[in-house]
Motif scaffolding. Sequence first.
Motif, PDB file in Angstrom:
ATOM      1  N   PRO A 249      49.220  33.730  39.386  1.00 51.71           N
ATOM      2  CA  PRO A 249      50.039  34.693  40.118  1.00 51.71           C
ATOM      3  C   PRO A 249      49.508  34.892  41.532  1.00 51.71           C
ATOM      4  O   PRO A 249      48.322  34.699  41.793  1.00 51.71           O
ATOM      5  CB  PRO A 249      49.877  35.982  39.315  1.00 51.71           C
ATOM      6  N   PHE A 250      50.415  35.290  42.409  1.00 56.20           N
ATOM      7  CA  PHE A 250      50.062  35.518  43.807  1.00 56.20           C
ATOM      8  C   PHE A 250      49.955  37.029  44.047  1.00 56.20           C
ATOM      9  O   PHE A 250      48.937  37.530  44.496  1.00 56.20           O
ATOM     10  CB  PHE A 250      51.126  34.818  44.656  1.00 56.20           C
ATOM     11  N   LEU A 251      50.993  37.766  43.696  1.00 52.93           N
ATOM     12  CA  LEU A 251      50.967  39.228  43.818  1.00 52.93           C
ATOM     13  C   LEU A 251      50.836  39.832  42.423  1.00 52.93           C
ATOM     14  O   LEU A 251      51.429  39.330  41.465  1.00 52.93           O
ATOM     15  CB  LEU A 251      52.273  39.723  44.470  1.00 52.93           C
ATOM     16  N   GLY A 252      50.061  40.919  42.324  1.00 51.70           N
ATOM     17  CA  GLY A 252      49.871  41.544  41.015  1.00 51.70           C
ATOM     18  C   GLY A 252      50.582  42.882  40.925  1.00 51.70           C
ATOM     19  O   GLY A 252      50.834  43.543  41.930  1.00 51.70           O
ATOM     20  N   GLY A 253      50.934  43.299  39.718  1.00 52.99           N
ATOM     21  CA  GLY A 253      51.581  44.602  39.524  1.00 52.99           C
ATOM     22  C   GLY A 253      52.478  44.565  38.316  1.00 52.99           C
ATOM     23  O   GLY A 253      52.305  43.730  37.416  1.00 52.99           O
ATOM     24  N   GLY A 254      53.479  45.454  38.318  1.00 52.07           N
ATOM     25  CA  GLY A 254      54.427  45.511  37.208  1.00 52.07           C
ATOM     26  C   GLY A 254      55.317  44.287  37.186  1.00 52.07           C
ATOM     27  O   GLY A 254      55.526  43.631  38.207  1.00 52.07           O
ATOM     28  N   GLY A 255      55.813  43.963  36.004  1.00 47.64           N
ATOM     29  CA  GLY A 255      56.823  42.912  35.895  1.00 47.64           C
ATOM     30  C   GLY A 255      56.257  41.509  35.785  1.00 47.64           C
ATOM     31  O   GLY A 255      56.962  40.598  35.357  1.00 47.64           O
ATOM     32  N   MET A 256      54.992  41.313  36.171  1.00 47.27           N
ATOM     33  CA  MET A 256      54.469  39.939  36.192  1.00 47.27           C
ATOM     34  C   MET A 256      53.437  39.711  35.086  1.00 47.27           C
ATOM     35  O   MET A 256      52.776  38.684  35.075  1.00 47.27           O
ATOM     36  CB  MET A 256      53.882  39.566  37.558  1.00 47.27           C
ATOM     37  N   ILE A 257      53.305  40.672  34.174  1.00 45.76           N
ATOM     38  CA  ILE A 257      52.238  40.542  33.170  1.00 45.76           C
ATOM     39  C   ILE A 257      52.800  40.349  31.763  1.00 45.76           C
ATOM     40  O   ILE A 257      53.946  40.695  31.483  1.00 45.76           O
ATOM     41  CB  ILE A 257      51.327  41.802  33.174  1.00 45.76           C
ATOM     42  N   LYS A 258      51.944  39.790  30.914  1.00 40.87           N
ATOM     43  CA  LYS A 258      52.251  39.764  29.485  1.00 40.87           C
ATOM     44  C   LYS A 258      51.526  40.934  28.826  1.00 40.87           C
ATOM     45  O   LYS A 258      52.026  41.611  27.949  1.00 40.87           O
ATOM     46  CB  LYS A 258      51.761  38.434  28.900  1.00 40.87           C
ATOM     47  N   ASP A 259      50.297  41.179  29.314  1.00 46.78           N
ATOM     48  CA  ASP A 259      49.514  42.283  28.756  1.00 46.78           C
ATOM     49  C   ASP A 259      48.501  42.759  29.794  1.00 46.78           C
ATOM     50  O   ASP A 259      48.049  41.977  30.640  1.00 46.78           O
ATOM     51  CB  ASP A 259      48.778  41.794  27.500  1.00 46.78           C
ATOM     52  N   VAL A 260      48.191  44.048  29.728  1.00 52.60           N
ATOM     53  CA  VAL A 260      47.128  44.622  30.560  1.00 52.60           C
ATOM     54  C   VAL A 260      46.291  45.526  29.671  1.00 52.60           C
ATOM     55  O   VAL A 260      46.829  46.285  28.863  1.00 52.60           O
ATOM     56  CB  VAL A 260      47.686  45.474  31.729  1.00 52.60           C
ATOM     57  N   SER A 261      44.988  45.422  29.783  1.00 55.44           N
ATOM     58  CA  SER A 261      44.113  46.335  29.042  1.00 55.44           C
ATOM     59  C   SER A 261      43.062  46.850  30.015  1.00 55.44           C
ATOM     60  O   SER A 261      43.106  46.531  31.215  1.00 55.44           O
ATOM     61  CB  SER A 261      43.440  45.594  27.886  1.00 55.44           C
ATOM     62  N   LEU A 262      42.108  47.610  29.520  1.00 52.22           N
ATOM     63  CA  LEU A 262      41.040  48.090  30.390  1.00 52.22           C
ATOM     64  C   LEU A 262      40.131  46.950  30.832  1.00 52.22           C
ATOM     65  O   LEU A 262      39.354  47.078  31.771  1.00 52.22           O
ATOM     66  CB  LEU A 262      40.222  49.182  29.683  1.00 52.22           C
ATOM     67  N   ASP A 263      40.263  45.818  30.185  1.00 48.13           N
ATOM     68  CA  ASP A 263      39.396  44.678  30.524  1.00 48.13           C
ATOM     69  C   ASP A 263      40.034  43.707  31.514  1.00 48.13           C
ATOM     70  O   ASP A 263      39.327  42.900  32.122  1.00 48.13           O
ATOM     71  CB  ASP A 263      39.044  43.879  29.254  1.00 48.13           C
ATOM     72  N   GLY A 264      41.334  43.743  31.618  1.00 51.78           N
ATOM     73  CA  GLY A 264      41.968  42.761  32.496  1.00 51.78           C
ATOM     74  C   GLY A 264      43.442  42.600  32.165  1.00 51.78           C
ATOM     75  O   GLY A 264      44.054  43.474  31.546  1.00 51.78           O
ATOM     76  N   TYR A 265      44.021  41.484  32.578  1.00 56.25           N
ATOM     77  CA  TYR A 265      45.457  41.273  32.354  1.00 56.25           C
ATOM     78  C   TYR A 265      45.720  39.832  31.979  1.00 56.25           C
ATOM     79  O   TYR A 265      44.933  38.930  32.282  1.00 56.25           O
ATOM     80  CB  TYR A 265      46.260  41.652  33.603  1.00 56.25           C
ATOM     81  N   THR A 272      58.758  34.856  36.267  1.00 56.80           N
ATOM     82  CA  THR A 272      58.515  36.296  36.477  1.00 56.80           C
ATOM     83  C   THR A 272      57.034  36.564  36.790  1.00 56.80           C
ATOM     84  O   THR A 272      56.707  37.610  37.339  1.00 56.80           O
ATOM     85  CB  THR A 272      58.935  37.135  35.248  1.00 56.80           C
ATOM     86  N   ARG A 273      56.177  35.626  36.451  1.00 55.91           N
ATOM     87  CA  ARG A 273      54.748  35.770  36.762  1.00 55.91           C
ATOM     88  C   ARG A 273      54.517  35.953  38.262  1.00 55.91           C
ATOM     89  O   ARG A 273      53.496  36.461  38.704  1.00 55.91           O
ATOM     90  CB  ARG A 273      54.034  34.512  36.269  1.00 55.91           C
ATOM     91  N   PHE A 274      55.481  35.478  39.062  1.00 52.49           N
ATOM     92  CA  PHE A 274      55.336  35.554  40.523  1.00 52.49           C
ATOM     93  C   PHE A 274      56.205  36.650  41.127  1.00 52.49           C
ATOM     94  O   PHE A 274      56.337  36.727  42.340  1.00 52.49           O
ATOM     95  CB  PHE A 274      55.701  34.193  41.142  1.00 52.49           C
TER      96      PHE A 274
END
Length: 411
Positions: A249-265, A272-274
Amino acid sequence: MTSFDPQRVRTDIPLMRRVINGRPITYLDSGASSLTPRTVIEAMDRYYENHHANVHRGVYQTANEATAIYEGAREAAARFLNATGGSEEIVFTKNATESFNLLARSWGAKFLSHGDVVLVSEMEHHANIVPWFQLRDSHGVDVRFIPVSDDYRLDLSNIDELMRGVKLVSVTGMSNVLGTINPIRELADMAHAHGALIAVDGAQSVAHLPTDLVDLDVDFMAFSAHKMLGPTGLGIFWTRAEIMEAMPPFLGGGGMIKDVSLDGYTPASGPTRFEAGTPPIAQTAGFSAAVTYIEGLGMDNIAAYEKELTGDALTRLALEFSGRVRVIGPADTLDRGGVISLDVDGVHPHDVAQVLDQFGVCVRPGHHCAKPLMRRFGLAATARASFGPYSLVSDTDVLLEALGHAVKMFG
Ligand SMILES: Cc1ncc(COP(=O)(O)O)c(C=O)c1O
């Protein structure tokens, strides 16, 4: 069966009704941004009036409708380009510029390292130069330039030498200053023979020439909707699915993730990853309508018609302004599109454009975000006229009339 009538295109464009300084508008700035057909405007209105909701997140009806509109535009883009991998190969960005930044910051940052060469050309828009210089600063890649010949073409006489160590060739399909149409398939074959990939800046070419990714055999394509009768705020980035899957991914935030935790994403898979954050949804409704509109006209018809217009304008400029006005670009229509950059002897392009404005003629003075090319020809700026499918020979009549006044006024 397609039909093409520039007069009809004109009546489809509300802005064509404008009167500027007492004269009907003569819009000759399609290279900067094309005018917008009513169907494109209406598609965006319809979206806001009936379907507006954020995409991909809702379960309610209008959210699903908005998502279908957004994803439908991906299919329209794939169809428009003949991308055989379909909509999964289309990423929506903000514009062609962001598409190049995505290419450099994602693919480039991952796959290029110190000493690798990116080969661009001297006729590139800054959008296809600056991101590579930025990658040079961050990753130590070399940026090399294919020179431009005195007859305004890519000088490929030394191409084997230039290709040495190249990992990516990135060139424009059509120059936004010269109008030169580049031999993309030939360059793609050379790049691949040297083990490199090739990216094409389609910002100018996709609106004026048929684009078939199978025929071109390129690896990346970038362009903007607003230069192809669509809305501003939407860019397209295409690459083959297997390349896209390997790009971070180039830009990070909502919509581009499969999962996010306190450890990472974990990033989402596919395009949609981009596409971090709320994307330009209404613009995709307009873009689909623009593709449908262009398909109705027929891209072959547009290209043939604009070639005629360009040939007529070049002939008349040479006849009527010989010695006073120089065209910075190929003198005939062979491998050339309808972008006509003018250098009026002894008159600053801004003054030319201001006199033309008095006649309702819209042309663009400046360096056209192609400063290396300007330097190549010893110019600071040109006054650029550029055609679209709604342009007429009568637009050239007014251009020449106004140009005559500019020449007389400053002569
Ligand atoms: C050849 C070329 N490339 C890239 C761009 C950048 O397009 P945008 O400003 O929509 O990002 C332009 C715009 O003029 C262009 O003509």
